[in-house]
Design an enzyme around this catalytic site. Structure first.
Site, mmCIF file in Angstrom:
data_model
loop_
_atom_site.group_PDB
_atom_site.id
_atom_site.type_symbol
_atom_site.label_atom_id
_atom_site.label_comp_id
_atom_site.label_asym_id
_atom_site.label_seq_id
_atom_site.Cartn_x
_atom_site.Cartn_y
_atom_site.Cartn_z
ATOM 1 N N GLU A 253 0.838 -1.208 0.000
ATOM 2 C CA GLU A 253 0.000 0.000 0.000
ATOM 3 C C GLU A 253 0.869 1.252 0.000
ATOM 4 O OE1 GLU A 253 -3.268 -0.171 -0.484
ATOM 5 O OE2 GLU A 253 -2.921 -2.325 -0.560
ATOM 6 N N TRP A 256 2.062 1.740 -3.465
ATOM 7 C CA TRP A 256 1.019 2.393 -4.280
ATOM 8 C C TRP A 256 1.090 3.909 -4.134
ATOM 9 C CZ3 TRP A 256 -2.095 1.325 -8.151
ATOM 10 C CH2 TRP A 256 -2.379 -0.008 -8.440
ATOM 11 N N TRP A 284 -21.108 11.560 -19.656
ATOM 12 C CA TRP A 284 -21.502 11.568 -18.244
ATOM 13 C C TRP A 284 -22.880 12.200 -18.120
ATOM 14 C CZ3 TRP A 284 -18.305 8.604 -15.649
ATOM 15 C CH2 TRP A 284 -16.951 8.573 -15.975
ATOM 16 N N ASN A 319 -11.046 2.436 3.424
ATOM 17 C CA ASN A 319 -10.584 2.250 2.050
ATOM 18 C C ASN A 319 -11.529 1.419 1.184
ATOM 19 O OD1 ASN A 319 -8.659 0.113 0.266
ATOM 20 N ND2 ASN A 319 -8.441 2.275 -0.156
ATOM 21 N N TRP A 337 -15.857 11.496 -12.779
ATOM 22 C CA TRP A 337 -15.027 11.282 -11.585
ATOM 23 C C TRP A 337 -14.478 12.585 -11.023
ATOM 24 C CZ3 TRP A 337 -10.011 12.964 -12.140
ATOM 25 C CH2 TRP A 337 -9.497 13.053 -13.435
ATOM 26 N N TRP A 360 -9.328 7.734 -7.902
ATOM 27 C CA TRP A 360 -10.589 8.070 -8.577
ATOM 28 C C TRP A 360 -10.555 7.616 -10.029
ATOM 29 C CZ3 TRP A 360 -15.505 9.298 -7.644
ATOM 30 C CH2 TRP A 360 -15.833 9.620 -6.325
#
Length: 430
Positions: A253, A256, A284, A319, A337, A360
DNA sequence: CCTGGAGTTGTCCTA
DNA sequence: TTAGGACAACTCCAG
């Protein structure tokens, strides 16, 4: 008398701080400085809890500095102008700081560097916020990785070999601090206001079983490290060193985090654009009242509503639930987004541009190494899998079983098919 | 340059 | 009940 300056930004601690340690070792007395940068704070409400957390952390630092015969200099304004004033009051040899890689801070720092150079003052910056900076983990042809797994493998290989790593500093470095001529300001004097929302302490005891419990929001067994990493109230070197000795999933993590930081650096257009242009033509829906319902936690899906209410009331969201709520906005409501990202940015205590944007775009399916677009979370299945007892949804949505609870804003199966079609059309037209 | 293999976190349907 | 394939092809990476 000549002095050196150390400029705090998002590295708000005295221990294991490479920029500060270097300043202290340079020999001259060190004036320690923090500037509330109005270019950033003017976009925030005066009671933003993140400002409160910074203020609280500065208070703690100041108390420690007073014990060492110094004190923290706190200013508010445009950094260039504030440096201009400082140079009138002090004879400065060198300014030390730790590097910040986001687009605005990087631009600001290069302007500060030019300004200081004009006054014959050195500006020295250090790696502090990450184990590996933007160009330290790259492919053999020196280009950046765009897929996490090979990036992670290269990261781990370098780390195991001890390449480009810094050891966490054990002892505090000795040196002379300068007492600021300004007294420590109150929050009100700085033009800010108190907020009840608090960043709590982090909990490293959860790292050991992180892989086992991380997906269950009711267990509340995540580390809560993120705001501390964001503002540097903890050293990433100490955390990574603990993680690498304790739990591979947790370490990943943290990798990341650095993956998305280097993506943001190498592809700054992701701030406003899809990483993958094949999704530029998604039509959208961006329905405003549905977006408000999502923000307020009134979608009629308990796991989505619980997450949004947790965010609104605490500045934190688990999360697993971040993925579910983000996916729901993009796929079920077909809302761009960017709206969701901006909302999270305004609320999250641990808001970090690179991670927020990367995740996102991951949820939307538009990002690098993102979830494939047809992977659409079923909010009911997710709830059954990850909150089987209903403890988490019940805590935030106590009315979920009563007739007063809203009907779902959209039917899952219908929304799923609508999303698949919108993504298909975008890809076909590309 | 070519090529094979792999790719954070899912869901749904079918046999 | 449960395991496996489809989703729909694509991009990235390493050899």
């Amino acid at each position: 008398m000549k002095i050196n300056l150390f400029w705090f930004r998002r590295d708000l601690r005295l221990d294991d701080n490479p920029g500060l340690d270097s300043a202290l070792m340079a020999g001259l007395p060190v004036l320690v400085l923090f500037i509330f940068d109005t270019n950033i704070t003017e976009d925030l409400p005066p009671d933003d809890p993140r400002i409160g957390f910074i203020y609280e952390s500065l208070g703690k630092i100041n108390r420690e500095l007073v014990l060492k015969n110094g004190s923290l200099c706190i200013l508010k304004g445009d950094p260039l102008e504030e440096f201009g004033k400082l140079l009138q009051a002090y004879s400065v040899d060198t300014v030390y700081a730790n590097r910040d890689y986001e687009p605005y801070p990087a631009e600001r720092d290069s302007a500060v560097s030019v300004f200081l150079k004009k006054h014959n003052i050195r500006f020295l910056t250090f790696k502090d916020h990450v184990i590996y900076e933007k160009d330290e983990v790259v492919k053999q042809d020196k280009s950046p990785y765009r897929v996490f797994t090979p990036y992670k493998n290269a990261w781990l290989k370098r780390f195991a070999a001890g390449l480009n790593t810094q050891q966490p500093a054990g002892e505090a470095v000795e040196g002379d601090f300068v007492k600021s001529s300004h007294s420590f300001p109150s929050l009100e004097q700085l033009g800010f206001r108190e907020n009840q929302t608090r960043v709590g302490p982090y909990d490293l005891s959860v790292i050991k079983d992180y892989g086992k419990y991380r997906n269950f929001p009711a267990a509340d067994r995540t580390s809560r490290l993120s705001p501390h990493l964001r503002f540097g109230t903890v050293s990433i070197r100490k955390i990574v060193s603990l993680a690498s000795a304790t739990n591979q999933v947790f370490l990943e993590e943290l990798i990341w985090r650095e993956f998305f930081m280097q993506i943001l650096f190498h592809f700054p257009a992701v701030v406003t654009d899809n990483f993958r242009p094949s999704f530029n033509r998604i039509r959208w829906r961006n329905n405003e009242s549905e977006f408000r319902r999502w923000c307020n936690g009134e979608t009629g899906y308990p796991i989505v509503d619980a997450g949004m209410r947790q965010l609104n009331l605490t500045g934190f969201m688990h999360n697993r639930v971040r993925m579910i709520t983000a996916g729901f906005l993009c796929k079920h409501l077909l809302t761009d987004w960017r709206f969701g990202e901006a909302y999270f940015a305004s609320k999250l205590l641990d808001y970090e541009l690179s991670s927020n944007n990367g995740n996102w775009q991951w949820a939307a399916g538009t990002g690098c190494d993102a979830a494939q677009y047809f992977r659409i979370f079923n909010p009911l299945t997710q709830e059954r899998k990850f909150d089987p007892s209903g403890e988490y949804t019940g805590k935030w949505v106590p009315e979920k079983r009563s007739p007063a609870y809203q009907a779902p804003v959209v039917d899952h199966t219908f929304a799923r098919e609508r999303a698949m079609e919108a993504y298909h059309i975008s890809m076909k037209e590309f």
